[in-house]
Every structure is written in structure tokens, then in C-alpha cells.
Design an enzyme around this catalytic site. Structure first.
Site, PDB file in Angstrom:
ATOM      1  N   ARG A  47      43.873  44.988  26.812  1.00 16.85           N
ATOM      2  CA  ARG A  47      44.739  44.087  26.843  1.00 16.85           C
ATOM      3  C   ARG A  47      44.734  43.717  28.501  1.00 16.85           C
ATOM      4  O   ARG A  47      44.657  43.527  29.131  1.00 16.85           O
ATOM      5  CB  ARG A  47      46.179  43.039  27.155  1.00 16.85           C
ATOM      6  N   TYR A  99      35.301  20.812  39.043  1.00 16.50           N
ATOM      7  CA  TYR A  99      36.264  20.723  37.209  1.00 16.50           C
ATOM      8  C   TYR A  99      37.174  19.400  37.047  1.00 16.50           C
ATOM      9  O   TYR A  99      38.306  20.376  37.472  1.00 16.50           O
ATOM     10  CB  TYR A  99      36.154  21.918  37.018  1.00 16.50           C
ATOM     11  N   ASP A 171      33.739  28.564  43.484  1.00 16.81           N
ATOM     12  CA  ASP A 171      33.263  28.338  41.492  1.00 16.81           C
ATOM     13  C   ASP A 171      32.132  28.078  41.447  1.00 16.81           C
ATOM     14  O   ASP A 171      31.861  27.187  41.656  1.00 16.81           O
ATOM     15  CB  ASP A 171      34.428  26.950  40.679  1.00 16.81           C
ATOM     16  N   LYS A 196      28.922  29.365  30.013  1.00 21.26           N
ATOM     17  CA  LYS A 196      28.081  28.539  30.868  1.00 21.26           C
ATOM     18  C   LYS A 196      26.749  29.184  30.659  1.00 21.26           C
ATOM     19  O   LYS A 196      25.982  29.531  29.641  1.00 21.26           O
ATOM     20  CB  LYS A 196      28.912  27.237  31.865  1.00 21.26           C
TER      21      LYS A 196
HETATM   22  C1  LIG Z   1      33.349  24.367  32.731  1.00 20.48           C
HETATM   23  C2  LIG Z   1      33.979  25.323  33.769  1.00 20.48           C
HETATM   24  C3  LIG Z   1      34.834  25.708  34.058  1.00 20.48           C
HETATM   25  C4  LIG Z   1      35.792  25.882  32.781  1.00 20.48           C
HETATM   26  O1  LIG Z   1      36.047  27.217  32.371  1.00 20.48           O
HETATM   27  P1  LIG Z   1      36.019  27.170  30.729  1.00 20.48           P
HETATM   28  O2  LIG Z   1      35.184  28.065  29.967  1.00 20.48           O
HETATM   29  O3  LIG Z   1      35.609  26.275  29.927  1.00 20.48           O
HETATM   30  O4  LIG Z   1      37.427  27.748  30.763  1.00 20.48           O
HETATM   31  C5  LIG Z   1      35.326  25.509  35.401  1.00 20.48           C
HETATM   32  N1  LIG Z   1      34.179  24.320  36.363  1.00 20.48           N
HETATM   33  C6  LIG Z   1      33.203  24.669  36.174  1.00 20.48           C
HETATM   34  C7  LIG Z   1      32.281  24.371  36.854  1.00 20.48           C
HETATM   35  C8  LIG Z   1      33.198  24.415  34.756  1.00 20.48           C
HETATM   36  O5  LIG Z   1      31.694  23.598  34.144  1.00 20.48           O
END
Ligand SMILES: *Cc1c(COP(=O)(O)O)cnc(C)c1O
Length: 373
Positions: A47, A99, A171, A196
């Protein structure tokens, strides 16, 4: 060195013990220590950190032009870990189009942490300036934003944050470091959902935070991760690292395909609006051109006749799969307001596309037949 080369070679030395060219996956949860518990190679317990996660982190720091990186079990785990470093009484500015789970963190958890927030249009610098308070510690930007594809001026936001003694977090999930590197524009940290494009094949969950500098902020986020537990697993770290190797070439084809799809949609009589920063008609096009090398694989558009007609379009696509998420090789289509649920602020006639790596002619043909009466 060009990004494409960096992505292939980042943290990619052959293994010292075996000379294997592909990296090893270390699944061990525990590591031998000296009798007084001193770690022999820097690792003690999974961890707190593990070698496969470390390899991914070195690669992430390199491709994002950062000093340090941390890998997480999910993107939202990464974002929440950053927010959890803020002291009670802190104020945060979040984008009005972000998001959706970020808004849910703000609504359901930030009050318990005694953190206040305002939702602001991050593409309107005057609005951001007016919303800044003495206690504002963090500006959270998302560019392009989800799902309206808004663009904000990251260099200007970094300057504004720093004038007020706050930090800028970005982000960067939609753009990836292949197309946009916010740390080079002055941001303090970048967050990704590696679920993603970095993973890139719809088969791994993960998150990342990359820091402009070493020091206190990196240490505090790492402390949150190792104690609250959103550590990345070795296998997931390995899959994301593998995704990084092809990121540059995938993002080029995603971007070329999305541009073709956006041009097709913007000329279609049933489409009321097409949101893609690569279109000259997009209000953020000039800023996007300045801070991105291409415009990415995400496109959203609005069907003129409203919600029911939009859902009918989803029912008629054959190549585009009706599913949430993004960034995989296959194209996806989604009625975003339905999947976000009751807290959604997304227009009811909006469909979001994750444009994949198929041939663009086939994708356009699929949309043409789905939109035909
Ligand atoms: C999917 C996504 C998130 C969250 O990520 P997870 O891996 O699903 O926890 C945050 N910001 C954006 C722009 C996303 O597309």
C-alpha cells in the site's frame, strides 16, 4: 526530445536482474527488510508503494514534464486525495462544467471536511477573479471539459492562482500529455483518469497526479494515498505503463478521426450544435490552438429535436457502442444526462462521443445512418 519518443522510452530501461525488455510485474505485497526493519530496496508494504507502480510513476513524471508523479487506483481516487490535503476552512474553485463526480464530492464530502467551494465558469477569467477569496487555496480546471468541451486558458489561470497564493490543478484526462502539458503552462499539478486514454483499451482503472515540483504537496498527497489507501495495483500499473507506449500514435488518430466526425456533424441539418475545440466556430478554438497540439478524440453534439430524438440516435448506431467512459480503441456514444443521473446539468439533447481508432469513413457512415430520419 519529441513526445512520441519520450512516451516509448520513459522509464523503459531493461530489467537489471533479468535483462527483460518488457517490464516485470511485481505482485509481492511485502518486501524483505533488515532485522531492524530498514527496507533493503526502498519497499516494505504494497500500500505504501511497489516497484511496478514506481515504474509507472517515473514514466508519468517524464511524459508530463513533472518532477514527481503518484499513481492511484482510479482517477477520482487521485482527485479526492489532492482535495484531502487541504486544511479545514479552505475554499476551492471548481469548474461549472466538470466530471460529474467532482460535483458530488463537493456536495457530499467537502462539507464534512469543512472545505467550501464555488462552481465557476473557468473559461471566464473575470468570473474566476471575482470568485477568489482570501481562503481560496486551489483552482481546479478541466480543459477540455466534460461533456461540453469548454476550453480554459491554463497559463492565465495559473498566473491568477499564483497572484492569490493559490494553486492550479488541472484535470487533463481528455487531452492527455500527448496533446497538452499543463505543468509547462504554469499549473502546479495535473490529474488524469488513466482509465481513459493512458490505459487506452477500456480494460484498466487508474488515476494519476503529476507535480511540477518535489516537496511538501507531493509528500502530503502521497501520505493520503498510503494511509487512506487509493494505491494502484501492480497489474493495473503495468497496463497503464503499456498504454503510455502507444499514447502518441493513438492520440494522433483519435484526433484526426474526431476532427472528421465533428466536421460531419457540424454540417448536419439535425445537429443543433457540435462541441469540438478543433472547429474554428468553437469559442475556445484560439486558446485550444495555443495550448494543445491536436484537439483530442472527444466530441459532443446536440440533436435538434430534443431528448427522445437523441436517445433514438443512440439506439440506431451500429459501430458506436452505447456505453459510458472514453479513450479506448472502440468508439462509444452516450446520452450523458441519463448516465450522470439526477445531479446532471448536461443538456437533455446532448450526446457524447468517444471517437475510437476505426476508419473515419466508417464512423461517419454509422452516424449518417443513425441520424437519417
Ligand atoms: C473518468 C474521468 C474521471 C474519473 O476517473 P475514474 O478513473 O473513473 O475514477 C475524472 N475526470 C474526467 C475528465 C474523467 O473523464
Amino acid at each position: 526530445m519529441h513526445f512520441q519518443t519520450r512516451a516509448v522510452h520513459a522509464a523503459a530501461k531493461p530489467d537489471e536482474a533479468t535483462s527483460s525488455v518488457a517490464p516485470a510485474i511485481h505482485l509481492s505485497t511485502t518486501f524483505e527488510r533488515s532485522p531492524d526493519s530498514t527496507p533493503l530496496h526502498g519497499y516494505s508494504y504494497i500500500r505504501e508503494g511497489n516497484p511496478t507502480q514506481s515504474a509507472l510513476e517515473s514514466a508519468l513524471a517524464e511524459i508530463e514534464s513533472g518532477a514527481r508523479a503518484l499513481a492511484f487506483a482510479s482517477g477520482i481516487g487521485a482527485a479526492a486525495s489532492v482535495l484531502q490535503t487541504l486544511a479545514p476552512g479552505s475554499h476551492v474553485l471548481l469548474p461549472d462544467d466538470s466530471y460529474y463526480a467532482m460535483r458530488i464530492i463537493a456536495r457530499d464530502f467537502m462539507p464534512q471536511w469543512q472545505i467550501t467551494h464555488d462552481l465557476v465558469p473557468m473559461n471566464d477569467l473575470d468570473a474566476v477573479r471575482r470568485a477568489m477569496r482570501r481562503e481560496t487555496k486551489l483552482l481546479w480546471a478541466e480543459s477540455p471539459s466534460n461533456p461540453l468541451m469548454k476550453i480554459c486558458d491554463l497559463a492565465a489561470l495559473a498566473e491568477l492562482a499564483h497572484e492569490h497564493g493559490a494553486r492550479l490543478a488541472v484535470d487533463g484526462t481528455f487531452a492527455t500529455p500527448a496533446l497538452q502539458r499543463p505543468l509547462e503552462l504554469g499549473a502546479d499539478l495535473v490529474m488524469h483518469s488513466t482509465t481513459k486514454y493512458l490505459g487506452g483499451h477500456s480494460d484498466v482503472a487508474g488515476g494519476a497526479v503529476i507535480f511540477a515540483s518535489e516537496g511538501e504537496l507531493h509528500e502530503r498527497v502521497e501520505h493520503v494515498r498510503s494511509i487512506l489507501g487509493a494505491t494502484a495495483s501492480p497489474f493495473n500499473s503495468w497496463l497503464v505503463l503499456r498504454g503510455i507506449r502507444t499514447l502518441a500514435v493513438r492520440m494522433r488518430v483519435h484526433s484526426e478521426n474526431a476532427m472528421r466526425v465533428a466536421e460531419f456533424l457540424s454540417a448536419h441539418p439535425r445537429v443543433e450544435a457540435t462541441h469540438y475545440p478543433g472547429l474554428a466556430s468553437h469559442p475556445g478554438h484560439e486558446i485550444a490552438k495555443k495550448q494543445m497540439s491536436m484537439f483530442g478524440g472527444m466530441v459532443s453534439f446536440r440533436v435538434r429535436e430534443g431528448r427522445a430524438a437523441a436517445i433514438e440516435v443512440v439506439s440506431k448506431t451500429k459501430l458506436f457502442v452505447s456505453a459510458t467512459s472514453l479513450g479506448g480503441t472502440e468508439s462509444l456514444i452516450e446520452h450523458r444526462a441519463s448516465s450522470e443521473g439526477p445531479a446532471s446539468t448536461t443538456p437533455e439533447n446532448l450526446l457524447r462521443l468517444s471517437v475510437g481508432l476505426e476508419h473515419p469513413d466508417d464512423l461517419i457512415e454509422d452516424l449518417r445512418q443513425a441520424l437519417s430520419g
